[in-house]
Motif scaffolding. Structure first.
Motif: not given
Length: 153
Positions: A103-122
């Motif tokens: 995907g595009d970087p923004y939506n891909g990172l949002v999906t990743a953070a949601d699916e991986l249950k991220a507590d923080a994003v760097v």
């Protein structure tokens, strides 16, 4: 407060357990990965290293093997991360995983953070001058307000 409310899991209350870092091979993303690795080590958190494979419909329509090229980039990044982890394994240990999303970087990172249950994003700071006017991925992640976001220069 009911018993059910007091035992409900709440992300981010005891420090991060999963830290997502976006990498794309740029210098700033590699600095972000190093920073996130140190944070994960200190917090005893899982470091989820994420590469977002761009989907380029125009290139695919012209017969350009886009998926092959981005798969190769992902493999190269994973190999570099494994080598870096191997070099420091006697100094400190970090639990990490490598993931790719399309995907595009923004939506891909949002999906990743949601699916991986991220507590923080760097993420690394954008190296593109135009982002000062249109908005970088980092700015969009901060504005989403769903996770603490650290932007590494």
């Amino acid at each position: 407060m009911t018993h059910q409310q007091s035992t409900r899991f709440e992300r981010g209350t005891d420090g991060p357990k999963v830290i997502v870092v976006g990498v794309d091979g740029s210098e700033s993303s590699l600095r972000a990965a190093a920073y996130a690795g140190g944070l994960a080590r200190r917090q005893h958190a899982l470091l989820a290293v994420v590469y977002i494979q761009p989907v380029m419909a125009a290139g695919a329509a012209l017969g350009v093997p886009v998926a092959d090229a981005t798969d190769e980039i992902a493999e190269t990044l994973a190999r570099e991360i494994r080598l870096a982890a191997e070099r420091v394994k006697d100094i400190f240990e970090v639990r990490w995983e490598f993931h790719t999303f399309r995907g595009d970087p923004y939506n891909g990172l949002v999906t990743a953070a949601d699916e991986l249950k991220a507590d923080a994003v760097v993420v690394g700071a954008s190296e593109q001058a135009g982002h000062r006017f249109v908005g970088s991925v980092a700015i969009r992640l901060v504005k989403a307000g769903r996770w603490p976001v650290t932007v590494v220069p």
